[in-house]
Write an enzyme that holds these catalytic residues in place. Sequence first.
Site, PDB file in Angstrom:
ATOM      1  N   TYR A 141       1.009  -1.015   0.018  1.00  0.00           N
ATOM      2  CA  TYR A 141      -0.008   0.099  -0.067  1.00  0.00           C
ATOM      3  C   TYR A 141       0.922   1.256   0.095  1.00  0.00           C
ATOM      4  O   TYR A 141       1.826   1.388   0.983  1.00  0.00           O
ATOM      5  CB  TYR A 141      -0.917   0.091   1.199  1.00  0.00           C
ATOM      6  CG  TYR A 141      -1.747   1.225   1.243  1.00  0.00           C
ATOM      7  CD1 TYR A 141      -3.172   1.301   0.599  1.00  0.00           C
ATOM      8  CD2 TYR A 141      -1.422   2.316   1.828  1.00  0.00           C
ATOM      9  CE1 TYR A 141      -3.983   2.104   0.608  1.00  0.00           C
ATOM     10  CE2 TYR A 141      -2.151   3.611   1.777  1.00  0.00           C
ATOM     11  CZ  TYR A 141      -3.395   3.421   1.232  1.00  0.00           C
ATOM     12  OH  TYR A 141      -4.425   4.560   0.925  1.00  0.00           O
ATOM     13  N   CYS A 142       0.798   2.069  -1.038  1.00  0.00           N
ATOM     14  CA  CYS A 142       1.524   3.201  -0.875  1.00  0.00           C
ATOM     15  C   CYS A 142       0.792   4.277  -0.722  1.00  0.00           C
ATOM     16  O   CYS A 142      -0.024   4.913  -1.253  1.00  0.00           O
ATOM     17  CB  CYS A 142       2.209   3.517  -2.706  1.00  0.00           C
ATOM     18  SG  CYS A 142       2.985   4.900  -2.747  1.00  0.00           S
ATOM     19  N   VAL A 143       1.230   4.958   0.534  1.00  0.00           N
ATOM     20  CA  VAL A 143       0.409   6.138   1.216  1.00  0.00           C
ATOM     21  C   VAL A 143       0.770   7.365   0.495  1.00  0.00           C
ATOM     22  O   VAL A 143      -0.331   8.234   0.641  1.00  0.00           O
ATOM     23  CB  VAL A 143       1.027   6.124   2.929  1.00  0.00           C
ATOM     24  CG1 VAL A 143       0.739   4.899   3.376  1.00  0.00           C
ATOM     25  CG2 VAL A 143       2.651   6.613   2.668  1.00  0.00           C
ATOM     26  N   GLY A 146      -1.742   7.055  -2.161  1.00  0.00           N
ATOM     27  CA  GLY A 146      -3.403   6.633  -1.679  1.00  0.00           C
ATOM     28  C   GLY A 146      -3.829   5.256  -2.259  1.00  0.00           C
ATOM     29  O   GLY A 146      -5.008   5.352  -2.088  1.00  0.00           O
ATOM     30  N   THR A 147      -3.277   4.426  -2.760  1.00  0.00           N
ATOM     31  CA  THR A 147      -3.872   3.333  -3.178  1.00  0.00           C
ATOM     32  C   THR A 147      -2.955   1.967  -3.062  1.00  0.00           C
ATOM     33  O   THR A 147      -1.729   2.069  -2.818  1.00  0.00           O
ATOM     34  CB  THR A 147      -4.327   3.477  -4.542  1.00  0.00           C
ATOM     35  OG1 THR A 147      -5.154   2.451  -4.925  1.00  0.00           O
ATOM     36  CG2 THR A 147      -2.933   3.389  -5.468  1.00  0.00           C
TER      37      THR A 147
END
Length: 411
Positions: A141-143, A146-147
């Site tokens: 999950y790449c903060v 955001g996805t």
Amino acid sequence: MVFDPKLFKYAWAKRVIPICVILGLGYIDFACFYALGYREIYKFHSHGVAISLWVILAWCEVCVIAYWVLLVVTGPGKAPRVKPFNLYSSEDTSDLTPVPDYFFCDESGYPFWCSQCQSIKLPRTLHSKDRNYCILKFDHYCVWVGTVIGQRNYKYFLNFLIWFLMFFIVTLIYLSRYTKSNYDRGTKDIDHNYIVLYILSGYWILILSSLLAAHLWYVVHNMTTIDDMNIKKVKRYSRWTSNNDKTKRKDVRKIPGEETGIRYINIRYNDTRVIVQYTLNDFPFSFGFKRNWQNLWLNNNRTNGDFTQHESSYSRKRLAISFLLFLVPYVDLVYPSRERINVSDVEKSTLDSLYSHRLIEYEQYNDRLNDKFLDYINSKIKNNEFHMPRYLSPLAEDQQSSSEGSRPDNI
């Protein structure tokens, strides 16, 4: 962009951080286009150079935003819901799936199960709390964007990294070229926006280049971030256990999570099933750089489907095309979709049995295994390095004795 602080685990942080990134880009645009491009280069040096800076940075930023949107809109890829395998050969198959030739399992031979989705878990599938479903080939999950990054949007993630990196490289090149002239022009000081640009450019070039290099390494070996983290956990745990040997000084550091790297595969063998042990370092899904790279760009990041059935799919021409898709933006959006869609098995439309249909659907999503790994598994079976599934335990002793000297079936 992957190894996130504890703050990023909160739901509000996952929503706020992408907004902060967008606001940060807004400030960087002001510093690059106005403070550097107009007030320094355009007014005191060359109109043409200033325009070139604006055009190049604008192009890079358009690519960043476009691939960011594609990341979110395309999504990581939702795993299908697979009903339980018919491990006990039940006659009532209304809610069961035929047992495939192989599946990954626990030590007892049972397939992995997602209690949230009520489904058999496909290889490298992980349940996402953010999406509330299982993600195909879950990476991370790449903060910052955001996805979730998974099978379907992974190639867009690589494109995003490239153009974000190019944006800061171009910024740093122009910035370093004109900083001295800004300093020498009477004030013996530089625009404070330049200092911020140096810090941000240096930081993001280091982060993005390291991340891009790591993910290119993953592509070469058809790995995911989760795979890499598990391999590193094995090393940490092994190092900790060796340091805590009774003959050595105790390691007072925090005990790492136990990870031996041992995995199991359940395989059809003659008229029964056997469990064979392997390790994470055996890389069962890697088909070599050429095939792994083309599977990503020409086969939707899959190791199965019609594309993989033909040797002609992996020609030099297609390898060149795959590099073109990697390096030239938007080409993948107009490239013929016949190689990009999931191709259904022809038999699927002719089968009347819903029971058999479920197995065909499962096989469409189940990762293929490379020949080297299959040879390794078959050699272990020949050497009787296997055990019987627990659900066949009443027959285990008889099957083990009768298997001596028999030739294993190829998978």
